[in-house]
Write an enzyme that holds these catalytic residues in place. Structure first.
Site, PDB file in Angstrom:
ATOM      1  N   GLY A 248       0.780  -1.235   0.000  1.00 32.32           N
ATOM      2  CA  GLY A 248       0.000   0.000   0.000  1.00 32.32           C
ATOM      3  C   GLY A 248       0.808   1.280   0.000  1.00 32.32           C
ATOM      4  O   GLY A 248       0.265   2.354   0.228  1.00 32.32           O
ATOM      5  N   PRO A 291       4.810  -4.924  -1.217  1.00 35.25           N
ATOM      6  CA  PRO A 291       4.607  -3.797  -2.135  1.00 35.25           C
ATOM      7  C   PRO A 291       4.269  -4.282  -3.546  1.00 35.25           C
ATOM      8  O   PRO A 291       4.859  -5.251  -4.035  1.00 35.25           O
ATOM      9  CB  PRO A 291       5.965  -3.086  -2.132  1.00 35.25           C
ATOM     10  CG  PRO A 291       6.956  -4.140  -1.738  1.00 35.25           C
ATOM     11  CD  PRO A 291       6.219  -5.120  -0.843  1.00 35.25           C
ATOM     12  N   GLY A 292       3.302  -3.645  -4.161  1.00 30.81           N
ATOM     13  CA  GLY A 292       2.969  -3.945  -5.554  1.00 30.81           C
ATOM     14  C   GLY A 292       3.186  -2.701  -6.384  1.00 30.81           C
ATOM     15  O   GLY A 292       4.161  -2.564  -7.121  1.00 30.81           O
ATOM     16  N   ARG A 293       2.273  -1.744  -6.199  1.00 26.10           N
ATOM     17  CA  ARG A 293       2.302  -0.485  -6.949  1.00 26.10           C
ATOM     18  C   ARG A 293       3.676   0.190  -6.931  1.00 26.10           C
ATOM     19  O   ARG A 293       4.165   0.656  -7.961  1.00 26.10           O
ATOM     20  CB  ARG A 293       1.277   0.471  -6.334  1.00 26.10           C
ATOM     21  CG  ARG A 293       1.090   1.777  -7.073  1.00 26.10           C
ATOM     22  CD  ARG A 293       0.286   2.776  -6.238  1.00 26.10           C
ATOM     23  NE  ARG A 293      -0.910   2.193  -5.662  1.00 26.10           N
ATOM     24  CZ  ARG A 293      -2.094   2.127  -6.285  1.00 26.10           C
ATOM     25  NH1 ARG A 293      -2.233   2.661  -7.468  1.00 26.10           N
ATOM     26  NH2 ARG A 293      -3.114   1.554  -5.698  1.00 26.10           N
ATOM     27  N   ARG A 330      -8.391   2.872 -14.662  1.00 25.27           N
ATOM     28  CA  ARG A 330      -8.352   3.458 -13.320  1.00 25.27           C
ATOM     29  C   ARG A 330      -9.064   4.797 -13.238  1.00 25.27           C
ATOM     30  O   ARG A 330      -9.577   5.162 -12.206  1.00 25.27           O
ATOM     31  CB  ARG A 330      -6.909   3.555 -12.808  1.00 25.27           C
ATOM     32  CG  ARG A 330      -6.304   2.166 -12.560  1.00 25.27           C
ATOM     33  CD  ARG A 330      -4.985   2.204 -11.820  1.00 25.27           C
ATOM     34  NE  ARG A 330      -5.138   2.638 -10.451  1.00 25.27           N
ATOM     35  CZ  ARG A 330      -4.715   3.790  -9.970  1.00 25.27           C
ATOM     36  NH1 ARG A 330      -4.115   4.670 -10.762  1.00 25.27           N
ATOM     37  NH2 ARG A 330      -4.903   4.099  -8.713  1.00 25.27           N
ATOM     38  N   TYR A 334     -12.062   4.954 -10.602  1.00 23.99           N
ATOM     39  CA  TYR A 334     -11.978   5.804  -9.416  1.00 23.99           C
ATOM     40  C   TYR A 334     -11.318   7.154  -9.641  1.00 23.99           C
ATOM     41  O   TYR A 334     -10.619   7.657  -8.777  1.00 23.99           O
ATOM     42  CB  TYR A 334     -11.360   5.098  -8.197  1.00 23.99           C
ATOM     43  CG  TYR A 334     -10.593   3.815  -8.413  1.00 23.99           C
ATOM     44  CD1 TYR A 334     -11.101   2.603  -7.926  1.00 23.99           C
ATOM     45  CD2 TYR A 334      -9.363   3.804  -9.060  1.00 23.99           C
ATOM     46  CE1 TYR A 334     -10.394   1.426  -8.085  1.00 23.99           C
ATOM     47  CE2 TYR A 334      -8.657   2.615  -9.218  1.00 23.99           C
ATOM     48  CZ  TYR A 334      -9.187   1.427  -8.730  1.00 23.99           C
ATOM     49  OH  TYR A 334      -8.489   0.264  -8.895  1.00 23.99           O
ATOM     50  N   CYS A 361     -16.739   3.356 -26.437  1.00 25.50           N
ATOM     51  CA  CYS A 361     -18.084   3.922 -26.488  1.00 25.50           C
ATOM     52  C   CYS A 361     -18.634   4.143 -25.095  1.00 25.50           C
ATOM     53  O   CYS A 361     -19.600   3.493 -24.677  1.00 25.50           O
ATOM     54  CB  CYS A 361     -18.985   3.009 -27.302  1.00 25.50           C
ATOM     55  SG  CYS A 361     -18.481   3.011 -29.006  1.00 25.50           S
ATOM     56  N   TYR A 390      -1.403  -1.736 -12.094  1.00 23.10           N
ATOM     57  CA  TYR A 390      -2.868  -1.736 -12.222  1.00 23.10           C
ATOM     58  C   TYR A 390      -3.353  -1.130 -13.534  1.00 23.10           C
ATOM     59  O   TYR A 390      -4.431  -0.540 -13.591  1.00 23.10           O
ATOM     60  CB  TYR A 390      -3.519  -1.033 -11.010  1.00 23.10           C
ATOM     61  CG  TYR A 390      -3.090  -1.643  -9.693  1.00 23.10           C
ATOM     62  CD1 TYR A 390      -3.481  -2.930  -9.348  1.00 23.10           C
ATOM     63  CD2 TYR A 390      -2.261  -0.949  -8.813  1.00 23.10           C
ATOM     64  CE1 TYR A 390      -3.069  -3.506  -8.163  1.00 23.10           C
ATOM     65  CE2 TYR A 390      -1.843  -1.525  -7.618  1.00 23.10           C
ATOM     66  CZ  TYR A 390      -2.255  -2.805  -7.300  1.00 23.10           C
ATOM     67  OH  TYR A 390      -1.840  -3.377  -6.119  1.00 23.10           O
TER      68      TYR A 390
HETATM   69  C1  LIG Z   1      -3.199  -5.080  -3.233  1.00 17.55           C
HETATM   70  C2  LIG Z   1      -2.485  -5.765  -2.149  1.00 17.55           C
HETATM   71  C3  LIG Z   1      -1.133  -5.511  -1.951  1.00 17.55           C
HETATM   72  C4  LIG Z   1      -0.348  -4.498  -2.726  1.00 17.55           C
HETATM   73  O1  LIG Z   1      -0.825  -3.215  -2.605  1.00 17.55           O
HETATM   74  P1  LIG Z   1      -0.042  -2.006  -3.313  1.00 17.55           P
HETATM   75  O2  LIG Z   1      -0.900  -0.843  -3.012  1.00 17.55           O
HETATM   76  O3  LIG Z   1       0.010  -2.313  -4.763  1.00 17.55           O
HETATM   77  O4  LIG Z   1       1.309  -1.948  -2.695  1.00 17.55           O
HETATM   78  C5  LIG Z   1      -0.492  -6.239  -0.962  1.00 17.55           C
HETATM   79  N1  LIG Z   1      -1.152  -7.157  -0.226  1.00 17.55           N
HETATM   80  C6  LIG Z   1      -2.457  -7.423  -0.398  1.00 17.55           C
HETATM   81  C7  LIG Z   1      -3.110  -8.453   0.408  1.00 17.55           C
HETATM   82  C8  LIG Z   1      -3.171  -6.733  -1.368  1.00 17.55           C
HETATM   83  O5  LIG Z   1      -4.471  -6.987  -1.530  1.00 17.55           O
END
Ligand SMILES: *Cc1c(COP(=O)(O)O)cnc(C)c1O
Length: 431
Positions: A248, A291-293, A330, A334, A361, A390
């Protein structure tokens, strides 16, 4: 520039990882996702090094692969020594096919199907993060069938909601994910799991939100969760060894965004976990962060070709591009804000605000509003920035639009990571 990997060349073209984006658009066509592999690897190392530096290496960074999933990204994560978090059979299968070491995979999800659980158990996924009691029973039975004792964590609602600008600590019981702390539900399910033959409870997990800019909610979550681990020890006599604090961490989409340095999260959370564990007399757990994003987001851009430019006097100027909500949903989902610029005239002075519209469309099919641009003409190459997370992973075939390819640049060279979909791909499953 919004991201470290972006620059402007002597020819006034936008570059990513030192590669000319106008040339990339010519070579691979548009729309086109481009990702800087070197930047992705660098981001992985910042997180990994921080665990070594602030937590004696007693941790694991998982790349949350829902942000961007394809075989190549799993290979990169394996090479960088990261684990992965997967949330579906499809992500799991992709990682398997990329030969990702499954013992470093964590399987999440609030409604895993039997097929998905079976796929995970069969292939020795390292940890299953159990969401609810319905899943627990099925997981135990499926583990028995494969004569395995599956290591599990529980997804906990720690009562901290950091989805807003200022986070709130409330009873956050209203979430589809996990079991609640404050009602005793979390303690109950752990007690129940401790009696089962084919699962072993090794830890707890929480994920408090996304695109968060503060350290405070993570510190609070770390404290609440470590205290809960101590409560479990006191009440059930069960020592849990793993604390997964989710992901997150916010990134810069706009100039006005001020994300925290990535390693600061690990530094401050490490201190809280160590202090809390010591004061409660439990052993310091292994920490896991997901971490993902923040790993892939800033490393990606999307290139488009400008088509129709529609100036509506006293209203606004629509700049239409050859992609839209199909490659980046996205905004329509949102109202996420993005920065954009003209890749072929990257240094030109912005003179007026435009709305960047997609070709689908839907009136709501926009990519950004109020973006300052130079005079835009048909044929310009437009870049939307920080689209590495994403975007591709949320892309669709709405209007039967084929998904763009993903090209990765590294060391000044480019290669395809995901091919462009063709019209034949679109009808492949039609009968
Ligand atoms: C989405 C998610 C993440 C990654 O969140 P980011 O905002 O992309 O860092 C990590 N853990 C869980 C369980 C998630 O659902």
């Amino acid at each position: 520039m919004i991201a470290e990997c972006l620059s402007i060349g002597a020819n006034n073209h936008l570059q990513i990882g030192g590669v000319d984006t106008v040339e990339l658009a010519k070579q691979y066509g548009t729309p086109l996702y481009v990702m800087d592999e070197d930047q992705i690897r660098k981001n992985c190392r910042i997180y990994k090094d921080a665990v070594d530096k602030y937590y004696d290496g007693n941790g694991l960074i998982l790349y949350a692969s829902k942000a961007f999933s394809c075989m190549q990204i799993y290979r990169i994560m394996a090479q960088e020594g990261l684990g992965i978090d997967v949330v579906s059979g499809g992500e799991l299968y992709t990682a398997l096919k990329a030969k990702f070491p499954m013992e470093k995979a964590y399987f999440h999800g609030n409604n895993k199907t039997n097929d998905e659980i079976e796929l995970a158990v069969k292939h020795g996924v390292g940890r299953i993060v159990v969401d609810n009691v319905f899943e627990l029973g099925r997981l135990d039975a499926i583990s028995a069938k494969y004569q395995k004792k599956t290591k599990i964590l529980f997804r906990i609602k720690p009562g901290i909601d950091a989805h807003t600008h200022s986070f709130i600590q409330t009873g956050q019981i209203d979430s589809k994910f996990g079991v609640a702390l404050e009602t005793g539900e979390a303690m109950d399910i752990i007690a129940q799991a401790a009696k089962l033959e084919n699962v072993e409870v090794v830890g707890v997990h929480c994920h408090i939100g996304s695109q968060i800019f503060d350290l405070a909610p993570f510190e609070l979550a770390a404290k609440v969760m470590t205290n809960f681990m101590a409560d479990v020890k006191d009440k059930l006599g069960l020592s849990l060894s793993e604390l997964n604090l989710g992901g997150g961490y916010g990134i810069k989409y706009l100039d006005s965004h001020n994300p925290v340095e990535y390693d600061a999260y690990i530094r401050s959370v490490s201190e809280v976990v160590k202090d809390t564990a010591n004061s409660r007399g439990i052993s310091v757990p292994k920490i896991i962060m997901e971490p993902g994003r923040s790993i892939v987001g800033p490393a990606g851009i999307t290139l488009y070709t400008v088509g129709a430019v529609k100036e509506i006097p006293n209203v606004r100027t629509y700049v239409s591009v050859d992609g839209g909500m199909t490659d980046n949903p996205r905004y329509i989902l949102y109202q996420s804000e993005y920065s954009a610029l003209l890749a072929n005239r990257a240094g030109d002075k912005p003179v007026k605000p435009v709305t960047i519209a997609g070709k689908c469309c839907e009136s709501g099919d926009l990519l950004a509003e109020g973006v300052m641009m130079p005079e835009v003409k048909a044929g310009d190459t437009l870049a939307v920035l920080a689209t590495g997370a994403y975007n591709y992973s949320m892309a669709s075939n709405y209007n039967r639009i084929p998904r763009p390819p993903v090209v990765m640049v590294s060391g000044g060279k480019s290669k395809v990571a995901v091919k462009r979909e063709t019209y034949d791909d679109l009808i492949r499953n039609d009968v």
